[in-house]
Design an enzyme around this catalytic site. Structure first.
Site, mmCIF file in Angstrom:
data_model
loop_
_atom_site.group_PDB
_atom_site.id
_atom_site.type_symbol
_atom_site.label_atom_id
_atom_site.label_comp_id
_atom_site.label_asym_id
_atom_site.label_seq_id
_atom_site.Cartn_x
_atom_site.Cartn_y
_atom_site.Cartn_z
ATOM 1 N N GLY A 66 10.102 65.615 34.649
ATOM 2 C CA GLY A 66 10.967 66.577 33.988
ATOM 3 C C GLY A 66 10.174 67.258 32.903
ATOM 4 N N CYS A 93 5.929 60.469 36.370
ATOM 5 C CA CYS A 93 5.740 61.399 35.254
ATOM 6 C C CYS A 93 6.712 61.097 34.119
ATOM 7 C CB CYS A 93 5.857 62.834 35.745
ATOM 8 S SG CYS A 93 5.296 64.018 34.526
ATOM 9 N N TYR A 94 7.666 61.981 33.859
ATOM 10 C CA TYR A 94 8.630 61.703 32.785
ATOM 11 C C TYR A 94 9.370 60.391 33.052
ATOM 12 C CZ TYR A 94 12.444 62.389 29.463
ATOM 13 O OH TYR A 94 13.346 62.219 28.445
ATOM 14 N N HIS A 181 2.375 63.254 39.651
ATOM 15 C CA HIS A 181 3.407 63.689 40.606
ATOM 16 C C HIS A 181 2.961 63.388 42.033
ATOM 17 C CE1 HIS A 181 6.101 65.936 37.939
ATOM 18 N NE2 HIS A 181 5.014 66.241 37.256
ATOM 19 N N GLU A 183 4.631 63.530 44.601
ATOM 20 C CA GLU A 183 5.379 64.345 45.578
ATOM 21 C C GLU A 183 4.706 65.674 45.899
ATOM 22 O OE1 GLU A 183 6.170 63.880 42.474
ATOM 23 O OE2 GLU A 183 7.168 65.618 41.558
ATOM 24 N N ASP A 239 21.176 78.278 60.004
ATOM 25 C CA ASP A 239 22.149 77.309 59.511
ATOM 26 C C ASP A 239 23.464 77.351 60.285
ATOM 27 O OD1 ASP A 239 20.100 77.079 57.764
ATOM 28 O OD2 ASP A 239 21.103 78.070 56.103
ATOM 29 N N LYS A 387 16.426 72.286 54.719
ATOM 30 C CA LYS A 387 16.193 73.283 55.761
ATOM 31 C C LYS A 387 15.321 72.756 56.906
ATOM 32 C CE LYS A 387 16.706 77.802 56.618
ATOM 33 N NZ LYS A 387 17.916 78.603 56.321
#
Ligand code: XMP
Length: 532
Positions: A66, A93-94, A181, A183, A239, A387
């Site tokens: 964050g 991280c945070y 991070h 990710e 979608d 998605k």
């Protein structure tokens, strides 16, 4: 009256990995990465009380990064009870710093910032998180404060030149943390580290698959809709197509789809829905040819906002009329139409507050014979999906490739890609130019590399050209290829010159009245993706 899908008997979404969102958009990416590891994940706000998080029976909890410093006033906090519930926790991280401070470690407000690609030195190569990764690896950092001492009982497993404690773990308590991070793709072994946490640290089995999603949803849709009927508007986009295909698979002929052909679609798209989609799904489809109605309504209008309003208004009119007809006609079962299928995705749910979704859609009919405010209950089978997962589901359901991998296309269609008044001739012109650009981009294998490539007709501009022996006075067409992650920001795509040259030559040769092709080299911001 709820759109929340009832839990299926063997719900694969029960006991999720929770990603606690501390802001700055990291949480969605983490949640996606967890699912790439075939583990179901859900995002919860950091303001959610820990008891409520634990009530979801999470298999593990991940604390996201964050933008705050743990020392900032008003910075998001976390009840330390989260670390004492016996649920495996991974702080990033945070989230790592929160974990460190909550458990008695030291985080210094050094003022020195580490941002971007950083070298990580792994000191415990065989540790739970770093097993099988190199001792030196590239990671993505973004922090000011630095952890200088791990909490008691924790083993320090990595450092950087600036941060003595860049990763730690406590296998006994199943608590893990990294300062970076994992990710983001710049952290070269990030996905493996995350998987190690999920499989080795938390002992979770990777069982979340597209097949499960389909199975769960079919069961949930059947439970929700029962013997009633449902309708679904198809836009031609991914979608609504996948949502409709899923519901069709669950309830078959109880579903009717409506497709409004407003004449603003690209070449071949209406046929794709009318023929290929129906062939692949067996869905009952009502196609409404409203081309003339839209053209009449748009006549003489050049202002983009006004065009959008008109297209939106006419669309609702036509759609509701079709809806009313389906309801009024009934079918042999005599069951009422009670449900409206929508292709709402997980990011929409998260961004709108992540509620469980209890809204009903009111449909205001001005068509005789129907209740004034007809209320539909929503069926939203994609509410839990990102998605890329939706595309996988579509693929598994056997939808045509052209629909599953379609690039984003605005609802108002080519109507907002003509700068100037929309006429049938101009639409035909633009449809041709657009088809050529798409054909060449596909042939060059660039479809997945670019986000989208609007082709725009500057209908109010004319310039002099020369073709054959004669002078021409035609319109320019703009190519707007962009690269983007989420369409919020975008950069212009550096397409190969040969591809651009082929598109330009073909458009000016094959499309009457177009004598110039220009390339838009503006990022977003300052420009938007569409011209309008
Ligand atoms: P802009 O032009 O705002 O576009 O940079 C961002 C993204 O949104 C798409 N877009 C729309 N999509 N209905 C949609 O479903 C719309 O009215 C609409 N307008 C723009 C655009 O194609 C781009 O991907």
């Amino acid at each position: 009256m709820s759109s929340a899908t009832p839990a299926a008997a063997h719900d694969h979404t029960a006991e999720p990995v929770l990603v606690v969102d501390f802001g700055a958009q990291y949480a969605q990416l983490i949640a996606r990465r967890v699912r790439e590891a075939r583990v179901y994940s859900e995002i919860v706000p950091s303001t959610m009380p820990v008891a409520e998080m634990l009530a979801k029976k999470p298999k593990a909890i991940i604390l996201s990064g964050g933008p705050s410093s743990v020392y900032e006033e008003g910075a998001p906090r976390l009840d330390r009870a989260i670390f004492e519930a016996g649920v495996p926790v991974f702080g990033m991280c945070y989230g790592f710093q929160l974990m460190a401070t909550a458990l008695g470690g030291t985080v210094d407000n050094t003022g020195a910032r580490e941002y971007g690609r950083t070298q990580l030195h792994v000191s415990k190569p065989g540790s739970t998180l770093f097993e099988g990764t190199p001792d030196e690896q590239s990671v993505w950092m973004s922090h000011g404060d630095a952890c200088s001492a791990a909490p008691e009982g924790f083993t320090v497993t990595a450092s950087t030149d600036m941060v003595p404690v860049a990763a730690f773990e406590n296998d006994e308590k199943k608590l893990y943390g990294v300062q970076y991070h994992p990710e983001v793709m710049h952290s070269t072994h990030g996905q493996l580290v995350l998987e190690h946490f999920l499989y080795r640290g938390a002992g979770i089995e990777p069982t979340w698959t597209t097949g499960n999603v389909i199975e769960d949803q079919i069961e949930a849709i059947r439970a929700q809709v029962g013997t009633k009927r449902a309708i679904c508007g198809l836009s031609g986009g991914v979608d609504s197509a996948v949502a409709a295909a899923l519901v069709q698979k669950a309830i078959g002929s109880q579903l009717t789809c409506v497709y409004v052909d407003h004449g603003l679609m690209r070449k071949g798209e209406t046929e794709q829905v009318e023929k290929d989609f129906v062939a692949a799904t067996g869905v009952q489809l009502k196609v409404v040819d409203a081309q003339e109605q839209f053209l009449v309504a748009l006549a003489g209008v050049s202002d983009p906002e006004e065009k959008r309003k008109i297209i939106g208004r006419e669309f609702i009119r036509v759609f509701e009329q079709a809806q009313a007809e389906i309801i009024a006609e009934g079918d042999e079962t005599g069951e009422p139409v009670e449900f409206l299928v929508q292709g709402t995705l997980y990011p929409d749910v998260v961004e709108s507050g992540g509620g469980t979704g209890t809204a009903n859609i009111k449909s205001h009919h001005n068509v005789g014979g129907l209740p004034e405010d007809l209320e539909f209950k929503l069926v939203e089978p994609l509410r839990q999906l990102f998605k890329d997962e939706v595309r996988m589901v579509g693929q598994e359901l056997g939808l045509p490739e052209e629909i599953v991998h379609r690039q984003p296309f605005p609802g108002p269609g080519l109507g907002i890609r003509i700068v100037g008044e929309v006429t049938r001739e101009r639409l035909d012109l633009l449809r041709e130019a657009d088809a050529i650009a798409r054909e060449e981009l596909t042939a060059a294998g660039l479809d997945r590399e670019i986000w989208q490539c609007p082709v725009v007709l500057l209908a109010d501009v004319r310039s002099v050209g020369v073709q054959g022996d004669g002078r021409t006075y035609g319109h320019p067409v703009v190519l707007r290829p962009v690269s983007s992650e989420d369409a919020m920001t975008a950069d212009w795509s550096r397409l190969p010159y040969e591809v651009l040259a082929r598109i330009s030559t073909r458009i000016t040769n094959e499309v009457r009245d177009v004598n110039r092709v220009v390339l838009d080299v503006t990022s977003k911001p300052p420009a938007t993706i569409e011209w309008e």
